[in-house]
Motif scaffolding. Structure first.
Motif, PDB file in Angstrom:
ATOM      1  N   GLY A  63       0.944  -1.269  -0.001  1.00 49.15           N
ATOM      2  CA  GLY A  63       0.002  -0.260   0.037  1.00 49.15           C
ATOM      3  C   GLY A  63       0.939   1.326  -0.008  1.00 49.15           C
ATOM      4  O   GLY A  63       2.048   1.275  -0.279  1.00 49.15           O
ATOM      5  N   ILE A  64       0.361   2.415   0.434  1.00 49.09           N
ATOM      6  CA  ILE A  64       0.980   3.654   0.414  1.00 49.09           C
ATOM      7  C   ILE A  64       2.148   3.668   1.654  1.00 49.09           C
ATOM      8  O   ILE A  64       1.543   3.371   2.849  1.00 49.09           O
ATOM      9  N   GLN A  65       3.394   3.522   1.469  1.00 43.03           N
ATOM     10  CA  GLN A  65       4.463   3.748   2.491  1.00 43.03           C
ATOM     11  C   GLN A  65       5.269   5.050   2.261  1.00 43.03           C
ATOM     12  O   GLN A  65       5.383   5.644   1.004  1.00 43.03           O
ATOM     13  N   PRO A  66       6.135   5.150   3.116  1.00 43.71           N
ATOM     14  CA  PRO A  66       7.227   6.086   2.844  1.00 43.71           C
ATOM     15  C   PRO A  66       8.162   5.957   1.681  1.00 43.71           C
ATOM     16  O   PRO A  66       8.122   4.613   1.423  1.00 43.71           O
ATOM     17  N   ALA A  67       8.685   6.946   1.193  1.00 40.52           N
ATOM     18  CA  ALA A  67       9.473   6.486   0.000  1.00 40.52           C
ATOM     19  C   ALA A  67      10.715   5.317  -0.011  1.00 40.52           C
ATOM     20  O   ALA A  67      10.868   4.555  -0.593  1.00 40.52           O
ATOM     21  N   GLY A  68      11.316   5.488   1.205  1.00 35.04           N
ATOM     22  CA  GLY A  68      12.470   4.522   1.592  1.00 35.04           C
ATOM     23  C   GLY A  68      11.945   3.252   1.658  1.00 35.04           C
ATOM     24  O   GLY A  68      12.321   2.097   1.172  1.00 35.04           O
ATOM     25  N   ALA A  69      10.679   2.871   2.162  1.00 35.34           N
ATOM     26  CA  ALA A  69       9.960   1.477   2.376  1.00 35.34           C
ATOM     27  C   ALA A  69       9.586   1.286   0.976  1.00 35.34           C
ATOM     28  O   ALA A  69       9.854  -0.220   0.599  1.00 35.34           O
ATOM     29  N   ALA A  70       9.128   2.041   0.296  1.00 42.32           N
ATOM     30  CA  ALA A  70       8.712   1.618  -1.172  1.00 42.32           C
ATOM     31  C   ALA A  70       9.735   1.104  -2.087  1.00 42.32           C
ATOM     32  O   ALA A  70       9.965   0.248  -2.671  1.00 42.32           O
ATOM     33  N   LEU A  71      10.928   1.870  -1.813  1.00 46.39           N
ATOM     34  CA  LEU A  71      11.946   1.578  -2.834  1.00 46.39           C
ATOM     35  C   LEU A  71      12.823   0.231  -2.311  1.00 46.39           C
ATOM     36  O   LEU A  71      13.010  -0.539  -2.998  1.00 46.39           O
ATOM     37  N   VAL A  72      12.604  -0.056  -0.868  1.00 46.85           N
ATOM     38  CA  VAL A  72      13.213  -1.355  -0.445  1.00 46.85           C
ATOM     39  C   VAL A  72      12.341  -2.635  -1.061  1.00 46.85           C
ATOM     40  O   VAL A  72      12.956  -3.236  -1.419  1.00 46.85           O
ATOM     41  N   ARG A  73      10.894  -2.238  -1.052  1.00 43.29           N
ATOM     42  CA  ARG A  73      10.050  -3.328  -1.374  1.00 43.29           C
ATOM     43  C   ARG A  73      10.270  -3.336  -2.986  1.00 43.29           C
ATOM     44  O   ARG A  73      10.217  -4.495  -3.390  1.00 43.29           O
ATOM     45  N   THR A  74      10.596  -2.359  -3.642  1.00 41.18           N
ATOM     46  CA  THR A  74      10.959  -2.606  -5.253  1.00 41.18           C
ATOM     47  C   THR A  74      12.126  -3.262  -5.232  1.00 41.18           C
ATOM     48  O   THR A  74      11.998  -4.075  -6.272  1.00 41.18           O
ATOM     49  N   LEU A  75      13.064  -2.831  -4.760  1.00 39.09           N
ATOM     50  CA  LEU A  75      14.433  -3.702  -5.038  1.00 39.09           C
ATOM     51  C   LEU A  75      14.404  -5.162  -4.572  1.00 39.09           C
ATOM     52  O   LEU A  75      14.828  -5.869  -5.090  1.00 39.09           O
ATOM     53  N   ALA A  76      13.598  -5.386  -3.251  1.00 41.19           N
ATOM     54  CA  ALA A  76      13.345  -6.755  -2.885  1.00 41.19           C
ATOM     55  C   ALA A  76      12.509  -7.522  -3.961  1.00 41.19           C
ATOM     56  O   ALA A  76      12.986  -8.539  -4.165  1.00 41.19           O
ATOM     57  N   GLY A  77      11.750  -6.871  -4.632  1.00 38.42           N
ATOM     58  CA  GLY A  77      11.002  -7.336  -5.655  1.00 38.42           C
ATOM     59  C   GLY A  77      11.962  -7.819  -6.987  1.00 38.42           C
ATOM     60  O   GLY A  77      11.629  -8.783  -7.297  1.00 38.42           O
ATOM     61  N   ALA A  78      12.555  -6.948  -7.150  1.00 38.34           N
ATOM     62  CA  ALA A  78      13.626  -7.303  -8.205  1.00 38.34           C
ATOM     63  C   ALA A  78      14.686  -8.514  -7.844  1.00 38.34           C
ATOM     64  O   ALA A  78      14.826  -9.178  -8.987  1.00 38.34           O
ATOM     65  N   LEU A  79      14.965  -8.407  -6.882  1.00 38.47           N
ATOM     66  CA  LEU A  79      15.800  -9.563  -6.187  1.00 38.47           C
ATOM     67  C   LEU A  79      15.244 -10.797  -6.391  1.00 38.47           C
ATOM     68  O   LEU A  79      15.606 -11.851  -6.780  1.00 38.47           O
ATOM     69  N   VAL A  80      13.953 -10.880  -5.938  1.00 39.19           N
ATOM     70  CA  VAL A  80      13.054 -12.264  -5.741  1.00 39.19           C
ATOM     71  C   VAL A  80      12.864 -12.589  -7.130  1.00 39.19           C
ATOM     72  O   VAL A  80      13.052 -13.741  -7.638  1.00 39.19           O
ATOM     73  N   LYS A  81      12.578 -11.685  -8.120  1.00 35.53           N
ATOM     74  CA  LYS A  81      12.296 -12.182  -9.396  1.00 35.53           C
ATOM     75  C   LYS A  81      13.220 -12.823 -10.218  1.00 35.53           C
ATOM     76  O   LYS A  81      13.089 -13.679 -10.785  1.00 35.53           O
ATOM     77  N   TRP A  82      14.632 -12.143  -9.859  1.00 30.07           N
ATOM     78  CA  TRP A  82      15.859 -12.929 -10.545  1.00 30.07           C
ATOM     79  C   TRP A  82      16.058 -14.002  -9.982  1.00 30.07           C
ATOM     80  O   TRP A  82      16.647 -14.959 -10.493  1.00 30.07           O
ATOM     81  N   TRP A  83      15.862 -14.218  -8.458  1.00 28.27           N
ATOM     82  CA  TRP A  83      16.434 -15.403  -7.822  1.00 28.27           C
ATOM     83  C   TRP A  83      15.472 -16.608  -8.322  1.00 28.27           C
ATOM     84  O   TRP A  83      15.771 -17.705  -8.538  1.00 28.27           O
ATOM     85  N   VAL A  84      14.026 -16.259  -8.500  1.00 30.16           N
ATOM     86  CA  VAL A  84      13.174 -17.252  -8.616  1.00 30.16           C
ATOM     87  C   VAL A  84      13.312 -17.593 -10.317  1.00 30.16           C
ATOM     88  O   VAL A  84      13.480 -18.839 -10.674  1.00 30.16           O
ATOM     89  N   ALA A  85      13.732 -16.575 -11.060  1.00 31.07           N
ATOM     90  CA  ALA A  85      13.992 -16.916 -12.668  1.00 31.07           C
ATOM     91  C   ALA A  85      15.262 -17.820 -12.780  1.00 31.07           C
ATOM     92  O   ALA A  85      15.365 -18.757 -13.601  1.00 31.07           O
ATOM     93  N   LEU A  86      16.224 -17.524 -12.117  1.00 31.07           N
ATOM     94  CA  LEU A  86      17.403 -18.320 -12.198  1.00 31.07           C
ATOM     95  C   LEU A  86      17.226 -19.773 -11.467  1.00 31.07           C
ATOM     96  O   LEU A  86      17.821 -20.650 -12.270  1.00 31.07           O
TER      97      LEU A  86
END
Length: 126
Positions: A63-86
């Motif tokens: 949901g709506i979060q502070p910018a730092g938390a949103a950035l961390v969630r986005t970066l964590a999502g990218a990491l999870v995406k590539w871990w799962v893909a690999l």
């Protein structure tokens, strides 16, 4: 009222749907070379597809979060995406011993389809 979080989630899920269609078409094209080639293409594309779904859920799930938390969630999502893909690609190539080229083509075409769908969605909102 305009909800940018919901709009972003919808755009990302539409991109995943487009990716699924492209991966299915690529797998169908490889079916001409045999069932193992089609399974490899589908497996490579599905690995990235699952990664993108998890990335979308993680990035937009808070949901709506502070910018730092949103950035961390986005970066964590990218990491999870590539871990799962690999990990999925390792399963397709290592454990199941399916052909490498169709698996990589399925993954690459899924990536291209998802990227183009996201670019198109971003251009529509301007």
């Amino acid at each position: 009222m305009h909800d940018p979080i919901a709009a972003g989630r919808r755009s990302a899920l539409r991109a995943v749907a487009m990716q699924a269609i492209v991966v299915a078409l690529v797998a169908a094209a490889f079916l001409l070379q045999g069932q193992r080639h089609a399974l490899a293409a589908a497996g490579g594309g599905a690995a990235l597809l699952v990664g993108n779904v998890l990335s979308t859920l993680l990035a937009f799930g808070g949901g709506i979060q502070p910018a730092g938390a949103a950035l961390v969630r986005t970066l964590a999502g990218a990491l999870v995406k590539w871990w799962v893909a690999l990990a999925g690609l390792a399963l397709v190539l290592g454990a199941w011993r399916l052909p490498a080229i169709p698996a990589l083509v399925g993954l690459a075409m899924g990536l291209v389809a998802h990227s183009l769908a996201m670019i198109t969605a971003m251009n529509r909102t301007r």
